[in-house]
Write an enzyme that holds these catalytic residues in place. Structure first.
Site, short mmCIF file in Angstrom:
data_model
loop_
_atom_site.label_atom_id
_atom_site.label_comp_id
_atom_site.label_asym_id
_atom_site.label_seq_id
_atom_site.Cartn_x
_atom_site.Cartn_y
_atom_site.Cartn_z
N ALA A 153 23.69 6.23 25.21
CA ALA A 153 22.82 7.51 24.60
C ALA A 153 22.96 7.41 23.11
O ALA A 153 22.02 7.27 22.09
CB ALA A 153 23.04 8.76 25.14
N TYR A 154 24.26 7.18 22.73
CA TYR A 154 24.65 7.13 21.17
C TYR A 154 24.06 6.04 20.44
O TYR A 154 23.52 5.95 19.37
CB TYR A 154 26.32 7.29 20.98
CG TYR A 154 26.50 6.83 19.60
CD1 TYR A 154 26.53 7.83 18.48
CD2 TYR A 154 27.22 5.62 19.16
CE1 TYR A 154 26.90 7.47 17.20
CE2 TYR A 154 27.73 5.46 18.12
CZ TYR A 154 27.40 6.33 17.06
OH TYR A 154 27.71 6.08 15.69
N ALA A 155 24.27 4.78 21.05
CA ALA A 155 23.70 3.78 20.44
C ALA A 155 22.30 3.67 20.17
O ALA A 155 21.71 3.23 19.22
CB ALA A 155 24.22 2.28 21.11
N SER A 157 20.32 6.39 20.03
CA SER A 157 20.04 7.28 18.93
C SER A 157 20.09 6.75 17.58
O SER A 157 19.27 7.02 16.73
CB SER A 157 20.96 8.45 19.15
OG SER A 157 22.01 8.11 18.72
#
Length: 244
Positions: A153-155, A157
């Site tokens: 999810a972080y990557a 975003s």
């Protein structure tokens, strides 16, 4: 004459860490800088004072990048004070959550993508307000090219920000505006949450043999907003010591 003399820059999330290093570097290079902060007005005031010591002008503006009205107001305030905006640096970030997909909560997911949405609308405002031959740089992560357990999810975003930028580079090219991203590796800031063993592992995997420093990222950004990089647009520059 300083390389950015007469230019006006907005640097979001610039009261500390990488954003602070960028704001101070641009001020040292002659730009007038709008420093933004989410909650720490005192730290933002320190950055303003530091930039003033270089002979450049600066102001601090409280901004919640997640709120479109704040983003619009930011550009209006910058233009009212300095007469124009030449440079936008999208650095503001929230809490980065690393969890397996099976465990990520909706709120944790939304907290990261709310920032991504804010960056999109900051880019939109830049498209309306930036002077011709302006510069836009958004901070991403080298993690967009790596498959990291718990980092999906972080990557994603950050990968969205890279795609926003490559599209905008095509849209604004006719006006001489360049749009790029800088993708740091692991950088030593007060937001670094790795355990010492993990830090040592990252250093061992980095060809240049150390963690990144905020100044390393600031120098890469300063290059991209300078006239030396006038022919570079639509790119994601990895400032990571060669780790990926």
């Amino acid at each position: 004459m300083a390389s950015l003399s007469g230019k006006v820059a907005i640097v979001t999330g610039s009261s500390r860490g990488i954003g602070r290093a960028i704001a101070e570097k641009l001020g040292r290079d002659g730009a007038n800088v709008v420093v933004t902060y989410a909650g720490n007005q005192a730290k933002a005031a320190e950055v303003v004072q530091k930039i003033a010591s270089f002979g450049s002008r600066a102001s601090a503006v409280g901004v919640d990048i997640r709120k479109l009205e704040d983003v619009k107001s930011l550009f209006e305030k910058a233009t009212a004070q300095f007469g124009k905006v030449d440079i936008l640096i999208n650095n503001a970030a929230g809490v980065n959550v690393f969890k397996p997909t099976a465990e990520m909560t909706e709120d944790e997911y939304n907290s990261m993508f709310d920032i991504t949405r804010g960056v999109y609308f900051a880019l939109q405002q830049a498209a309306h307000h930036l002077a011709d031959n302006g510069r836009i740089v958004s901070i991403s992560t080298s993690g967009t090219t790596m498959a990291i357990s718990g980092g999906g999810a972080y990557a994603a975003s950050k990968a969205a920000i890279e795609h926003f930028s490559t599209a905008l580079a095509k849209e604004l090219g006719a006006r001489g505006i360049t749009v790029n991203t800088v993708s740091p590796g692991v950088t030593e800031t007060d937001g670094l949450v790795l355990e010492p063993e993990q830090v040592n592992q990252m250093i061992a995997q980095t060809p240049l043999g150390r963690l990144g420093q905020p100044a390393d990222i600031a120098d890469a950004v300063a290059l991209l907003v300078s006239d030396h990089a006038r022919w570079i647009t639509g790119q994601s520059i990895r400032a990571n010591g060669g780790i990926v």
